[in-house]
Design a protein around this motif. Structure first.
Motif, PDB file in Angstrom:
ATOM      1  N   MET A   1     -28.594 -37.785  -2.232  1.00 45.93           N
ATOM      2  CA  MET A   1     -28.044 -36.476  -1.915  1.00 45.93           C
ATOM      3  C   MET A   1     -28.936 -35.784  -0.901  1.00 45.93           C
ATOM      4  O   MET A   1     -30.131 -35.679  -1.082  1.00 45.93           O
ATOM      5  CB  MET A   1     -27.957 -35.637  -3.198  1.00 45.93           C
ATOM      6  CG  MET A   1     -27.379 -34.261  -2.937  1.00 45.93           C
ATOM      7  SD  MET A   1     -27.367 -33.217  -4.413  1.00 45.93           S
ATOM      8  CE  MET A   1     -29.045 -32.588  -4.388  1.00 45.93           C
ATOM      9  N   ALA A   2     -28.332 -35.298   0.143  1.00 46.52           N
ATOM     10  CA  ALA A   2     -29.084 -34.576   1.169  1.00 46.52           C
ATOM     11  C   ALA A   2     -29.402 -33.168   0.692  1.00 46.52           C
ATOM     12  O   ALA A   2     -28.610 -32.547  -0.004  1.00 46.52           O
ATOM     13  CB  ALA A   2     -28.274 -34.527   2.454  1.00 46.52           C
ATOM     14  N   GLY A   3     -30.574 -32.702   1.064  1.00 47.32           N
ATOM     15  CA  GLY A   3     -30.953 -31.336   0.737  1.00 47.32           C
ATOM     16  C   GLY A   3     -30.389 -30.371   1.761  1.00 47.32           C
ATOM     17  O   GLY A   3     -29.935 -30.771   2.834  1.00 47.32           O
ATOM     18  N   ALA A   4     -30.434 -29.111   1.402  1.00 47.60           N
ATOM     19  CA  ALA A   4     -29.932 -28.074   2.302  1.00 47.60           C
ATOM     20  C   ALA A   4     -31.088 -27.469   3.076  1.00 47.60           C
ATOM     21  O   ALA A   4     -32.178 -27.275   2.531  1.00 47.60           O
ATOM     22  CB  ALA A   4     -29.227 -26.992   1.499  1.00 47.60           C
ATOM     23  N   ASP A   5     -30.835 -27.167   4.330  1.00 47.99           N
ATOM     24  CA  ASP A   5     -31.797 -26.428   5.138  1.00 47.99           C
ATOM     25  C   ASP A   5     -31.303 -24.993   5.252  1.00 47.99           C
ATOM     26  O   ASP A   5     -30.113 -24.761   5.491  1.00 47.99           O
ATOM     27  CB  ASP A   5     -31.896 -27.032   6.548  1.00 47.99           C
ATOM     28  CG  ASP A   5     -32.502 -28.427   6.528  1.00 47.99           C
ATOM     29  OD1 ASP A   5     -33.552 -28.601   5.880  1.00 47.99           O
ATOM     30  OD2 ASP A   5     -31.924 -29.327   7.156  1.00 47.99           O
ATOM     31  N   VAL A  56     -26.202 -28.551   5.609  1.00 46.35           N
ATOM     32  CA  VAL A  56     -26.382 -29.837   4.930  1.00 46.35           C
ATOM     33  C   VAL A  56     -25.785 -30.916   5.828  1.00 46.35           C
ATOM     34  O   VAL A  56     -24.622 -30.818   6.231  1.00 46.35           O
ATOM     35  CB  VAL A  56     -25.692 -29.858   3.544  1.00 46.35           C
ATOM     36  CG1 VAL A  56     -25.916 -31.203   2.861  1.00 46.35           C
ATOM     37  CG2 VAL A  56     -26.191 -28.723   2.665  1.00 46.35           C
ATOM     38  N   HIS A  89     -20.694 -30.028  -0.418  1.00 42.82           N
ATOM     39  CA  HIS A  89     -22.152 -29.981  -0.553  1.00 42.82           C
ATOM     40  C   HIS A  89     -22.584 -28.969  -1.633  1.00 42.82           C
ATOM     41  O   HIS A  89     -23.612 -28.307  -1.495  1.00 42.82           O
ATOM     42  CB  HIS A  89     -22.787 -29.610   0.789  1.00 42.82           C
ATOM     43  CG  HIS A  89     -22.459 -30.551   1.898  1.00 42.82           C
ATOM     44  ND1 HIS A  89     -22.834 -31.876   1.891  1.00 42.82           N
ATOM     45  CD2 HIS A  89     -21.771 -30.376   3.057  1.00 42.82           C
ATOM     46  CE1 HIS A  89     -22.408 -32.469   3.000  1.00 42.82           C
ATOM     47  NE2 HIS A  89     -21.755 -31.582   3.723  1.00 42.82           N
ATOM     48  N   LYS A  91     -23.866 -29.087  -4.712  1.00 45.87           N
ATOM     49  CA  LYS A  91     -25.185 -29.179  -5.370  1.00 45.87           C
ATOM     50  C   LYS A  91     -26.308 -28.692  -4.470  1.00 45.87           C
ATOM     51  O   LYS A  91     -27.172 -27.925  -4.895  1.00 45.87           O
ATOM     52  CB  LYS A  91     -25.455 -30.617  -5.832  1.00 45.87           C
ATOM     53  CG  LYS A  91     -24.764 -30.959  -7.104  1.00 45.87           C
ATOM     54  CD  LYS A  91     -25.239 -32.294  -7.648  1.00 45.87           C
ATOM     55  CE  LYS A  91     -24.583 -32.572  -8.976  1.00 45.87           C
ATOM     56  NZ  LYS A  91     -24.193 -33.950  -9.149  1.00 45.87           N
ATOM     57  N   ALA A  92     -26.305 -29.138  -3.227  1.00 41.39           N
ATOM     58  CA  ALA A  92     -27.346 -28.724  -2.280  1.00 41.39           C
ATOM     59  C   ALA A  92     -27.260 -27.222  -2.020  1.00 41.39           C
ATOM     60  O   ALA A  92     -28.278 -26.530  -1.923  1.00 41.39           O
ATOM     61  CB  ALA A  92     -27.216 -29.505  -0.976  1.00 41.39           C
ATOM     62  N   LYS A  95     -28.571 -25.207  -5.080  1.00 42.10           N
ATOM     63  CA  LYS A  95     -30.019 -25.343  -5.233  1.00 42.10           C
ATOM     64  C   LYS A  95     -30.805 -24.276  -4.461  1.00 42.10           C
ATOM     65  O   LYS A  95     -31.866 -23.851  -4.895  1.00 42.10           O
ATOM     66  CB  LYS A  95     -30.437 -26.744  -4.764  1.00 42.10           C
ATOM     67  CG  LYS A  95     -31.741 -27.203  -5.314  1.00 42.10           C
ATOM     68  CD  LYS A  95     -31.949 -28.680  -5.006  1.00 42.10           C
ATOM     69  CE  LYS A  95     -33.169 -29.185  -5.716  1.00 42.10           C
ATOM     70  NZ  LYS A  95     -33.354 -30.606  -5.525  1.00 42.10           N
TER      71      LYS A  95
END
Length: 155
Positions: A1-5, A56, A89, A91-92, A95
């Motif tokens: 899973m990619a994180g969010a910026d 994301v 996206h 979940k990201a 978070k």
């Protein structure tokens, strides 16, 4: 899973973001508040202390910020406009939300805004973030029903 910026957003990005705004957010802004989404987003970005975008995998998931409602009462207005990419996206996105709200509470003693009663996903999310809700009442140019939502800094 990619994180969010979480990155700064500028008014130059508003036209591109406007094209991907989630339908429930469009309804809330255009139908209930009576202004075009692009204008609302432009004014929100321009009028915020800390306008940011959540990205994301190169896709803008949401744009948010906090504006000053009242310096006297140290009241800030948190806002967020989500895009068609938010569910993909989720979940990201989730978070990064709580830390950003905590950041807003370092700039304001109290947070206050209004949410369209029809925007059930936003209401669920705001409750998850810990906001308190008041009874629905007519709000905005078109007098649609909106819930006030608030959060106060713990002393």
């Amino acid at each position: 899973m990619a994180g969010a910026d979480v990155l700064p957003v500028t008014v130059d990005e508003v036209p591109a973001i406007t094209r991907i705004v989630r339908q429930a957010d469009i309804d809330e802004i255009t139908e209930a508040l009576g202004i075009p989404v692009e204008r609302a987003l432009y004014e929100a970005v321009q009028g915020s202390l800390n306008a940011r975008k959540i990205v994301v995998n190169g896709e803008v998931v949401a744009v948010f910020g906090d504006a000053v409602y009242s310096l006297l009462g140290s009241v800030g207005v948190p806002w967020l406009i989500s895009t068609i990419h938010v569910e993909k996206h989720a979940k990201a996105f989730l978070k990064v939300c709580k830390p950003e709200v905590q950041g807003m509470l370092t700039r304001h003693q109290n947070l206050l805004n209004y949410v369209d009663v029809r925007n059930t996903a936003a209401i669920r999310w705001l409750k998850w973030l810990g906001f308190s809700f008041g009874p629905a009442a007519p709000y905005g140019a078109r007098r649609f029903l909106f819930h006030p939502f608030t959060m106060n800094r713990e002393n």
